[in-house]
Structure formats: C-alpha cells, structure tokens
Design a protein around this motif. Structure first.
Motif, PDB file in Angstrom:
ATOM      1  N   GLU A 189       0.905  -1.211  -0.037  1.00 25.51           N
ATOM      2  CA  GLU A 189      -0.107  -0.036   0.035  1.00 25.51           C
ATOM      3  C   GLU A 189       1.092   1.191  -0.195  1.00 25.51           C
ATOM      4  O   GLU A 189       0.626   2.239  -0.596  1.00 25.51           O
ATOM      5  CB  GLU A 189      -0.918  -0.235   1.278  1.00 25.51           C
ATOM      6  CG  GLU A 189      -1.859  -1.155   1.273  1.00 25.51           C
ATOM      7  CD  GLU A 189      -2.612  -1.458   2.592  1.00 25.51           C
ATOM      8  OE1 GLU A 189      -3.494  -2.170   2.479  1.00 25.51           O
ATOM      9  OE2 GLU A 189      -1.969  -1.000   3.575  1.00 25.51           O
ATOM     10  N   ASP A 190       1.890   1.059   0.798  1.00 27.26           N
ATOM     11  CA  ASP A 190       2.684   2.437   0.835  1.00 27.26           C
ATOM     12  C   ASP A 190       3.570   2.711  -0.539  1.00 27.26           C
ATOM     13  O   ASP A 190       3.719   3.709  -0.877  1.00 27.26           O
ATOM     14  CB  ASP A 190       3.726   2.102   2.106  1.00 27.26           C
ATOM     15  CG  ASP A 190       3.003   2.425   3.354  1.00 27.26           C
ATOM     16  OD1 ASP A 190       1.861   2.848   3.337  1.00 27.26           O
ATOM     17  OD2 ASP A 190       3.672   2.076   4.300  1.00 27.26           O
ATOM     18  N   ALA A 191       4.007   1.772  -1.211  1.00 23.43           N
ATOM     19  CA  ALA A 191       4.564   1.549  -2.355  1.00 23.43           C
ATOM     20  C   ALA A 191       3.732   2.148  -3.459  1.00 23.43           C
ATOM     21  O   ALA A 191       4.076   3.229  -4.126  1.00 23.43           O
ATOM     22  CB  ALA A 191       5.172   0.279  -2.810  1.00 23.43           C
ATOM     23  N   ILE A 192       2.438   2.055  -3.291  1.00 24.13           N
ATOM     24  CA  ILE A 192       1.556   2.590  -4.241  1.00 24.13           C
ATOM     25  C   ILE A 192       1.202   4.094  -3.788  1.00 24.13           C
ATOM     26  O   ILE A 192       1.289   5.031  -5.014  1.00 24.13           O
ATOM     27  CB  ILE A 192       0.180   1.677  -4.395  1.00 24.13           C
ATOM     28  CG1 ILE A 192       0.370   0.246  -4.921  1.00 24.13           C
ATOM     29  CG2 ILE A 192      -0.839   2.499  -5.359  1.00 24.13           C
ATOM     30  CD1 ILE A 192      -0.863  -0.546  -4.860  1.00 24.13           C
ATOM     31  N   ARG A 193       1.207   4.263  -2.752  1.00 19.48           N
ATOM     32  CA  ARG A 193       0.723   5.683  -2.322  1.00 19.48           C
ATOM     33  C   ARG A 193       2.278   6.550  -2.682  1.00 19.48           C
ATOM     34  O   ARG A 193       1.787   7.714  -3.007  1.00 19.48           O
ATOM     35  CB  ARG A 193       0.781   5.797  -0.586  1.00 19.48           C
ATOM     36  CG  ARG A 193      -0.859   4.996  -0.449  1.00 19.48           C
ATOM     37  CD  ARG A 193      -1.000   4.972   1.040  1.00 19.48           C
ATOM     38  NE  ARG A 193      -2.487   4.226   1.287  1.00 19.48           N
ATOM     39  CZ  ARG A 193      -2.730   4.180   2.426  1.00 19.48           C
ATOM     40  NH1 ARG A 193      -2.372   4.715   3.490  1.00 19.48           N
ATOM     41  NH2 ARG A 193      -3.784   3.398   2.634  1.00 19.48           N
ATOM     42  N   ALA A 194       3.301   5.900  -2.441  1.00 17.87           N
ATOM     43  CA  ALA A 194       4.513   6.684  -2.686  1.00 17.87           C
ATOM     44  C   ALA A 194       4.614   6.978  -4.267  1.00 17.87           C
ATOM     45  O   ALA A 194       4.937   8.057  -4.805  1.00 17.87           O
ATOM     46  CB  ALA A 194       5.804   6.015  -2.698  1.00 17.87           C
ATOM     47  N   VAL A 195       4.021   6.071  -5.212  1.00 21.93           N
ATOM     48  CA  VAL A 195       3.942   6.485  -6.724  1.00 21.93           C
ATOM     49  C   VAL A 195       3.146   7.653  -6.783  1.00 21.93           C
ATOM     50  O   VAL A 195       3.556   8.717  -7.482  1.00 21.93           O
ATOM     51  CB  VAL A 195       3.424   5.348  -7.401  1.00 21.93           C
ATOM     52  CG1 VAL A 195       3.124   5.673  -8.975  1.00 21.93           C
ATOM     53  CG2 VAL A 195       4.425   4.156  -7.416  1.00 21.93           C
ATOM     54  N   PHE A 196       1.814   7.789  -6.041  1.00 19.27           N
ATOM     55  CA  PHE A 196       1.049   8.675  -6.373  1.00 19.27           C
ATOM     56  C   PHE A 196       1.436  10.130  -5.662  1.00 19.27           C
ATOM     57  O   PHE A 196       1.164  11.270  -6.250  1.00 19.27           O
ATOM     58  CB  PHE A 196      -0.490   8.520  -5.600  1.00 19.27           C
ATOM     59  CG  PHE A 196      -1.140   7.675  -6.734  1.00 19.27           C
ATOM     60  CD1 PHE A 196      -1.855   8.113  -8.008  1.00 19.27           C
ATOM     61  CD2 PHE A 196      -1.493   6.239  -6.283  1.00 19.27           C
ATOM     62  CE1 PHE A 196      -2.402   7.103  -8.899  1.00 19.27           C
ATOM     63  CE2 PHE A 196      -2.146   5.391  -6.977  1.00 19.27           C
ATOM     64  CZ  PHE A 196      -2.611   5.735  -8.544  1.00 19.27           C
ATOM     65  N   ALA A 197       2.303   9.989  -4.491  1.00 17.88           N
ATOM     66  CA  ALA A 197       2.635  11.120  -3.873  1.00 17.88           C
ATOM     67  C   ALA A 197       3.865  11.653  -5.044  1.00 17.88           C
ATOM     68  O   ALA A 197       3.940  12.899  -5.251  1.00 17.88           O
ATOM     69  CB  ALA A 197       3.419  10.719  -2.703  1.00 17.88           C
ATOM     70  N   ASP A 198       4.513  10.727  -5.690  1.00 24.60           N
ATOM     71  CA  ASP A 198       5.752  11.410  -6.716  1.00 24.60           C
ATOM     72  C   ASP A 198       4.996  11.936  -7.738  1.00 24.60           C
ATOM     73  O   ASP A 198       5.595  12.869  -8.584  1.00 24.60           O
ATOM     74  CB  ASP A 198       6.461  10.264  -6.988  1.00 24.60           C
ATOM     75  CG  ASP A 198       7.210   9.616  -5.894  1.00 24.60           C
ATOM     76  OD1 ASP A 198       7.598  10.484  -4.665  1.00 24.60           O
ATOM     77  OD2 ASP A 198       8.007   8.651  -5.938  1.00 24.60           O
TER      78      ASP A 198
END
Length: 211
Positions: free
Chosen positions: A136-145
């Motif tokens: 979940e955090d990896a996907i959220r990091a993509v969207f944050a970036d």
C-alpha cells in the motif's frame, strides 16, 4: 539404499505442491464450499493421511493458496523507474495476474465475499499485514511522486478498480476486452500509451456475456 535428507525433503515438497495444485483445481471446478478433502485427495493421487499431514482442514488449504496469492501482489515492491513507469507496471502486473491466474483469483474473490469464508481471508490478510502495508505504501508513494493531493485515496481507488476488473474478467473471461480496458486506465492516469499489447488474448470491445 536409504534416501538422503535432501531427497526426502524434495519428495515432501513435491507432495505438498501436488496437493495444493489439486486443491486449486477442485476449488476452481466445484467451488470452495462444495469441494471436499476426499475430492482433493483423489485429484492429487495421494492418501488421505498425507493430505491431513500437511493440511488438517480445507480451510488450511485455502489459507495457503491465499497466502501465495498475497505474496504475488508484493511483486510491485521491486518495480523501478519514474513514477509513471511504476504506475504502468502496477497496472500491467495486476492485469496480467488477473488474466493468467484466474483459478486463484476466483478463489480469493469467493473467500473474500462469502460470509461463511470471509474469516479465512481476513486471517490470512492479518497474517500478511506488514507486507501488505508495504505494498500500500509503495503505491501511495507512486501517487505522491506524481503530485496527488491524497495518495492514500488514490491507492485505494486504483486497487478497487483493478479488483473490479479482476471480478469482471473472472465472470466474463471470453468477452472481457482487457487490452482496451488497460489502455483506458493508462489514459485515465495520463500515462503514455503502451508501446505493445499485453501478451494475452483480448477480445474486441462488444458486450460482456458469459459463455
């Protein structure tokens, strides 16, 4: 001549894998609720005692299969590249998994949604909570970036969309236009159009009908 410890271990692993493979086949053909340990035993070509040695209950068999399914999801943790490349990789990985591993996808959907088996899924999910949080955090990091205002909401929406695609594909395998849906997802996230189609059969857009 007695078998070595290594040979015995390999034999046990092969037997265990044969049982799991048979369980997945029977679950796919009969449905989880209707499937029996006796049918799984017959499909695996092993004794009832051997099945019971590895898996005391049908729930344990399903839990092991689900455990592996969840492990497959964590493959996105290895994705590299720009945020757009990683997002495209997440989409393509999920669609390929849906198309090429339908039996386990159907099992997961069934166990998630049926009240009588939801607890099996919930327990496996709880056991994998740390690993799933990393996904979940990896996907959220993509969207944050990518500059998303609410990366957590974007992660939940993407997962819900991809899981919905998986459900529809499981029902309408022969008529679901997966490639067209993939390209629409790319466009919806303003990703560059994919250079090549996914290496799977995808019918043209018409109507979803079970066959």
């Amino acid at each position: 001549m007695p078998r070595s410890a290594t040979a015995n271990q390999e034999l046990r692993e092969r037997s265990r894998e044969r049982i799991l493979g048979a369980a997945l086949e029977v679950f796919a053909a009969k449905g989880y609720e209707a499937a029996s340990i006796s049918e799984i035993t017959a499909a695996a070509g092993v004794s009832r005692g051997l099945v019971s040695y590895y898996f005391a209950t049908k729930e344990q068999l399903a839990a092991e299969l689900l455990d592996r399914w969840l492990d497959g999801i964590t493959a996105i943790l290895t994705l590299e590249g720009t945020p757009d490349e990683r997002l495209a990789g997440i989409i393509d990985g999920a669609l390929m998994a849906a198309a090429t591993t339908l039996p386990i996808q159907r099992l997961a959907i069934t166990l998630m949604m049926q009240p009588t088996t939801h607890d099996v899924f919930a327990q496996v999910e709880a056991d994998k909570s740390i690993r799933l949080a990393q996904v979940e955090d990896a996907i959220r990091a993509v969207f944050a970036d990518r500059g998303a205002a609410e990366p957590a909401v974007e992660e939940m929406l993407l997962r819900a969309t991809l899981e919905g695609v998986t459900v529809k594909l499981a029902i309408y395998q022969q008529t679901f236009p997966l490639e067209a849906v993939r390209r629409r997802l790319y466009a919806g996230y303003a990703l560059p159009e994919p250079a090549f189609p996914l290496p799977i059969t995808s019918p043209p857009v018409h109507r979803l009908r079970a066959k």
